[in-house]
Motif scaffolding. Structure first.
Motif, PDB file in Angstrom:
ATOM      1  N   VAL A 175       0.640  15.332  -1.057  1.00 30.14           N
ATOM      2  CA  VAL A 175      -0.061  14.112  -0.646  1.00 30.14           C
ATOM      3  C   VAL A 175       0.602  13.624   0.627  1.00 30.14           C
ATOM      4  CG1 VAL A 175      -0.615  11.719  -1.220  1.00 30.14           C
ATOM      5  CG2 VAL A 175      -0.720  13.467  -2.995  1.00 30.14           C
ATOM      6  N   LEU A 176      -0.187  13.495   1.697  1.00 33.15           N
ATOM      7  CA  LEU A 176       0.330  13.047   2.988  1.00 33.15           C
ATOM      8  C   LEU A 176      -0.444  11.805   3.414  1.00 33.15           C
ATOM      9  CD1 LEU A 176       2.087  13.357   5.512  1.00 33.15           C
ATOM     10  CD2 LEU A 176       0.312  14.867   6.458  1.00 33.15           C
ATOM     11  N   ALA A 177       0.268  10.696   3.539  1.00 34.90           N
ATOM     12  CA  ALA A 177      -0.333   9.436   3.981  1.00 34.90           C
ATOM     13  C   ALA A 177       0.185   9.091   5.359  1.00 34.90           C
ATOM     14  CB  ALA A 177      -0.002   8.307   3.003  1.00 34.90           C
ATOM     15  N   VAL A 178      -0.723   8.716   6.249  1.00 35.65           N
ATOM     16  CA  VAL A 178      -0.363   8.297   7.606  1.00 35.65           C
ATOM     17  C   VAL A 178      -0.882   6.879   7.793  1.00 35.65           C
ATOM     18  CG1 VAL A 178      -0.571   8.777  10.063  1.00 35.65           C
ATOM     19  CG2 VAL A 178      -0.516  10.674   8.425  1.00 35.65           C
ATOM     20  N   LEU A 179       0.057   5.937   7.955  1.00 39.78           N
ATOM     21  CA  LEU A 179      -0.298   4.523   8.078  1.00 39.78           C
ATOM     22  C   LEU A 179       0.223   3.986   9.400  1.00 39.78           C
ATOM     23  CD1 LEU A 179       0.772   3.305   4.515  1.00 39.78           C
ATOM     24  CD2 LEU A 179      -1.477   4.130   5.225  1.00 39.78           C
ATOM     25  N   PRO A 180      -0.586   3.197  10.109  1.00 46.25           N
ATOM     26  CA  PRO A 180      -0.089   2.587  11.361  1.00 46.25           C
ATOM     27  C   PRO A 180       0.968   1.532  11.056  1.00 46.25           C
ATOM     28  CG  PRO A 180      -2.262   1.743  10.820  1.00 46.25           C
ATOM     29  CD  PRO A 180      -1.981   2.835   9.837  1.00 46.25           C
ATOM     30  N   GLU A 196      -4.300  12.679   3.123  1.00 50.08           N
ATOM     31  CA  GLU A 196      -4.639  14.083   2.911  1.00 50.08           C
ATOM     32  C   GLU A 196      -3.981  14.530   1.617  1.00 50.08           C
ATOM     33  OE1 GLU A 196      -3.524  16.450   6.219  1.00 50.08           O
ATOM     34  OE2 GLU A 196      -4.626  15.245   7.694  1.00 50.08           O
ATOM     35  N   ALA A 197      -4.754  15.091   0.726  1.00 49.71           N
ATOM     36  CA  ALA A 197      -4.232  15.526  -0.569  1.00 49.71           C
ATOM     37  C   ALA A 197      -4.867  16.851  -0.935  1.00 49.71           C
ATOM     38  CB  ALA A 197      -4.508  14.481  -1.647  1.00 49.71           C
ATOM     39  N   GLY A 198      -4.035  17.803  -1.363  1.00 48.23           N
ATOM     40  CA  GLY A 198      -4.579  19.086  -1.760  1.00 48.23           C
ATOM     41  C   GLY A 198      -3.473  20.095  -2.038  1.00 48.23           C
ATOM     42  N   PRO A 199      -3.824  21.256  -2.555  1.00 48.24           N
ATOM     43  CA  PRO A 199      -2.831  22.294  -2.859  1.00 48.24           C
ATOM     44  C   PRO A 199      -2.185  22.825  -1.586  1.00 48.24           C
ATOM     45  CG  PRO A 199      -4.925  22.705  -3.984  1.00 48.24           C
ATOM     46  CD  PRO A 199      -5.179  21.632  -2.986  1.00 48.24           C
ATOM     47  N   ALA A 253       0.827  -1.209   0.000  1.00 49.54           N
ATOM     48  CA  ALA A 253       0.000   0.000   0.000  1.00 49.54           C
ATOM     49  C   ALA A 253       0.858   1.255   0.000  1.00 49.54           C
ATOM     50  CB  ALA A 253      -0.926  -0.013   1.215  1.00 49.54           C
ATOM     51  N   ALA A 254       1.924   1.273   0.803  1.00 51.21           N
ATOM     52  CA  ALA A 254       2.803   2.441   0.849  1.00 51.21           C
ATOM     53  C   ALA A 254       3.463   2.682  -0.501  1.00 51.21           C
ATOM     54  CB  ALA A 254       3.860   2.245   1.938  1.00 51.21           C
ATOM     55  N   PHE A 255       3.916   1.623  -1.146  1.00 49.95           N
ATOM     56  CA  PHE A 255       4.560   1.757  -2.455  1.00 49.95           C
ATOM     57  C   PHE A 255       3.566   2.302  -3.481  1.00 49.95           C
ATOM     58  CE2 PHE A 255       5.474   0.015  -6.655  1.00 49.95           C
ATOM     59  CZ  PHE A 255       6.792   0.420  -6.849  1.00 49.95           C
ATOM     60  N   ARG A 256       2.330   1.756  -3.500  1.00 51.68           N
ATOM     61  CA  ARG A 256       1.336   2.206  -4.473  1.00 51.68           C
ATOM     62  C   ARG A 256       0.938   3.661  -4.228  1.00 51.68           C
ATOM     63  NH1 ARG A 256       2.384  -1.176  -8.386  1.00 51.68           N
ATOM     64  NH2 ARG A 256       1.562  -3.287  -8.105  1.00 51.68           N
ATOM     65  N   ILE A 257       0.895   4.073  -2.972  1.00 51.57           N
ATOM     66  CA  ILE A 257       0.540   5.467  -2.683  1.00 51.57           C
ATOM     67  C   ILE A 257       1.597   6.403  -3.232  1.00 51.57           C
ATOM     68  CG2 ILE A 257       0.316   7.138  -0.801  1.00 51.57           C
ATOM     69  CD1 ILE A 257      -1.114   4.914   0.794  1.00 51.57           C
ATOM     70  N   VAL A 258       2.874   6.099  -2.991  1.00 54.00           N
ATOM     71  CA  VAL A 258       3.953   6.933  -3.531  1.00 54.00           C
ATOM     72  C   VAL A 258       3.932   6.894  -5.056  1.00 54.00           C
ATOM     73  CG1 VAL A 258       6.455   7.244  -3.637  1.00 54.00           C
ATOM     74  CG2 VAL A 258       5.368   6.637  -1.473  1.00 54.00           C
ATOM     75  N   GLN A 259       3.727   5.715  -5.623  1.00 57.77           N
ATOM     76  CA  GLN A 259       3.700   5.572  -7.077  1.00 57.77           C
ATOM     77  C   GLN A 259       2.581   6.415  -7.691  1.00 57.77           C
ATOM     78  OE1 GLN A 259       2.230   1.810  -8.748  1.00 57.77           O
ATOM     79  NE2 GLN A 259       4.091   1.708  -9.996  1.00 57.77           N
ATOM     80  N   GLU A 260       1.379   6.357  -7.100  1.00 55.64           N
ATOM     81  CA  GLU A 260       0.269   7.129  -7.636  1.00 55.64           C
ATOM     82  C   GLU A 260       0.500   8.624  -7.470  1.00 55.64           C
ATOM     83  OE1 GLU A 260      -3.223   8.238  -9.413  1.00 55.64           O
ATOM     84  OE2 GLU A 260      -2.200   6.287  -9.422  1.00 55.64           O
ATOM     85  N   ALA A 261       1.106   9.031  -6.336  1.00 57.51           N
ATOM     86  CA  ALA A 261       1.389  10.450  -6.127  1.00 57.51           C
ATOM     87  C   ALA A 261       2.371  10.978  -7.169  1.00 57.51           C
ATOM     88  CB  ALA A 261       1.921  10.665  -4.712  1.00 57.51           C
ATOM     89  N   ARG A 321       5.116  11.578   2.621  1.00 62.85           N
ATOM     90  CA  ARG A 321       4.749  12.901   2.107  1.00 62.85           C
ATOM     91  C   ARG A 321       5.376  13.099   0.741  1.00 62.85           C
ATOM     92  NH1 ARG A 321       6.699  17.851   5.557  1.00 62.85           N
ATOM     93  NH2 ARG A 321       8.520  17.644   4.206  1.00 62.85           N
ATOM     94  N   VAL A 322       4.550  13.441  -0.223  1.00 60.51           N
ATOM     95  CA  VAL A 322       5.015  13.683  -1.589  1.00 60.51           C
ATOM     96  C   VAL A 322       4.605  15.108  -1.957  1.00 60.51           C
ATOM     97  CG1 VAL A 322       4.932  12.933  -3.984  1.00 60.51           C
ATOM     98  CG2 VAL A 322       4.720  11.233  -2.149  1.00 60.51           C
ATOM     99  N   ASP A 323       5.603  15.947  -2.263  1.00 61.22           N
ATOM    100  CA  ASP A 323       5.365  17.351  -2.606  1.00 61.22           C
ATOM    101  C   ASP A 323       5.874  17.649  -4.006  1.00 61.22           C
ATOM    102  OD1 ASP A 323       4.314  18.618  -0.117  1.00 61.22           O
ATOM    103  OD2 ASP A 323       6.166  17.775   0.702  1.00 61.22           O
ATOM    104  N   ASP A 324       5.175  18.540  -4.677  1.00 60.00           N
ATOM    105  CA  ASP A 324       5.703  19.122  -5.907  1.00 60.00           C
ATOM    106  C   ASP A 324       5.392  20.615  -5.869  1.00 60.00           C
ATOM    107  OD1 ASP A 324       3.362  19.862  -7.979  1.00 60.00           O
ATOM    108  OD2 ASP A 324       2.751  18.088  -6.825  1.00 60.00           O
ATOM    109  N   ASP A 325       6.090  21.378  -6.670  1.00 57.22           N
ATOM    110  CA  ASP A 325       5.977  22.832  -6.620  1.00 57.22           C
ATOM    111  C   ASP A 325       5.020  23.405  -7.651  1.00 57.22           C
ATOM    112  OD1 ASP A 325       7.821  22.881  -4.539  1.00 57.22           O
ATOM    113  OD2 ASP A 325       9.528  22.907  -5.911  1.00 57.22           O
TER     114      ASP A 325
END
Length: 418
Positions: A403-408, A392-395, A323-331, A358-362
């Motif tokens: 994109v910020l993902a928090v996973l236990p 959480e995803a947004g400008p 799940a973590a890999f797919r989240i980063v990949q999709e972001a 956390r995945v950021d772009d400018d």
């Protein structure tokens, strides 16, 4: 003996859903079982019961010689009619309940000996109660009992055999006890049958829910694999076409990247499809995880995106790692497709029992659907929710997209973790 018991113990296959001899007769059971059984005529049981009633009544007549009228042709016709009505007990239970009670009442009114004639009434009313016609069954039994009281204590003066005396009132208590027993047993079976129906419906609903979850999981996997790879292929195809004449060497590099991305996508799609062809088997290749972030960065670089990774991923369960890999990949796929920025930052942080990605772009966004078309973000949220996490995803306030993902880190209940 049930085959499962013969092979090595455990409860029989029908445990919790009704024995195999159960005859519903309402045509609403599981296809291939109750529906088929209920559509058949109960010939064998009816014939056996008719033979038993005739033989038992003959034996009872021999034991009650002089007390009641002898069995004649009319008596045997009544016995056959009462038993034969049971052939329709699944299709017309109310009619059979009143028909058997009427035949028995006429039989007793004609002065014939007591015997297994009451068995036909018991089975007819039993079938009516089990089929859900409780009031009709009670009315039929009550009609027979009331008729017996009238015949035994009042109408006997005008009915055969002549010179008959009234029956003892204690006999009515015995008859009433049998009536109560018949109704009680029928009610118990009806309640148990309803329980079997509920359990069967719950199992069917659970099976449909598992199938829906599996389809959703596969849809997410295919979306993540194809969206990322096709985005890389699309970007490199554009580069190759633009440089085909002016810079053939760079165009060759773009085609090489396309080949590598398509090969990897085919491999992952094949792995997903293998789970459909051979459910329950172990996958032929391990599921991707955060240890493959360098490959993801390299693929993004092939699409013209520079990715900076900070932090180290902890040891995760296979489901959480995927799940973590797919989240980063999709972001990162969304950055390639929807952002004007050619630089992205991935931050991996494990602390306080949770993993933060956390995945950021400018930015800026290249279209109205900044951050993604919706399906990718929905898939990310579903993956995180299945593990008890959030997305959480947004400008961002300073521009760009986050994109910020928090996973236990410790997942107690994992939905869809394969």
């Amino acid at each position: 003996m049930d085959e499962q018991r013969v092979r090595g113990g455990g409860p029989p296959r029908w445990w919790g859903q009704g024995p195999p001899w159960w005859n519903r007769g309402d045509g609403q059971g599981v296809p291939g079982t109750d529906r088929d059984v209920g559509s058949r005529w109960p010939w064998r049981s009816t014939v056996l019961l008719t033979v038993f009633v005739l033989a038992g009544s003959k034996y009872a007549a021999e034991q009650q010689v002089g007390e009641h009228a002898d069995l004649d042709l009319f008596a045997r016709v009544l016995l056959v009619v009462g038993s034969g009505l049971l052939l329709w007990r699944h299709r017309h239970p109310v009619l059979v309940a009143f028909g058997t009670a009427t035949a028995a009442m006429v039989y007793l009114g004609a002065g014939y000996p007591y015997g297994p004639v009451f068995l036909t009434v018991a089975l007819g009313c039993f079938s009516a109660v089990v089929a859900g016609h409780r009031k009709a069954a009670w009315a039929a039994v009550g009609m027979l009992w009331a008729g017996h009281v009238l015949i035994a204590h009042w109408l006997y003066r005008w009915l055969p055999p002549s010179g008959d005396e009234p029956a003892a009132w204690g006999q009515e208590i015995v008859v009433a006890a049998w009536v109560v027993a018949i109704v009680a047993v029928a009610e118990l079976v009806r309640v148990r049958r309803e329980q079997w129906d509920r359990e069967r419906a719950e199992r069917a609903q659970a099976a449909r829910r598992r199938a829906d979850e599996e389809r959703l999981r596969i849809a997410r996997e295919l979306h993540d694999v194809l969206a990322h790879s096709i985005s890389v292929i699309n970007v490199q195809a554009g580069v190759g076409l633009a440089l085909l004449d002016s810079d053939p060497e760079q165009a060759r590099t773009a085609l090489t990247t396309i080949k590598a991305a398509s090969k990897e996508a085919l491999g992952e799609v094949r792995q997903v499809l293998d789970t459909l062809r051979t459910p329950g088997d172990a996958p032929r290749a391990p599921a991707p995880g955060l240890d493959r972030l360098p490959e993801l960065v390299e693929q993004a670089a092939g699409a013209g995106l520079t990715v900076e990774v900070r932090g180290e991923a902890p040891k995760l369960s296979p489901g959480a790692d995927l799940a973590a890999f797919r989240i980063v990949q999709e972001a990162l796929t969304n950055v390639v497709r929807h952002s004007g920025s050619r630089h992205a930052r991935v931050r991996v942080d494990a602390a306080d029992g949770v993993l933060r990605l956390r995945v950021d772009d400018d930015g800026p966004a290249t279209g109205a659907d900044a951050g993604g078309s919706g399906n990718g973000l929905a898939g990310m949220r579903e993956r995180a929710a299945a593990l008890g996490g959030t997305i959480e995803a947004g400008p961002r306030a300073d521009g760009g997209f986050r994109v910020l993902a928090v996973l236990p880190l410790k997942v107690t209940t994992v939905k869809g973790d394969r």
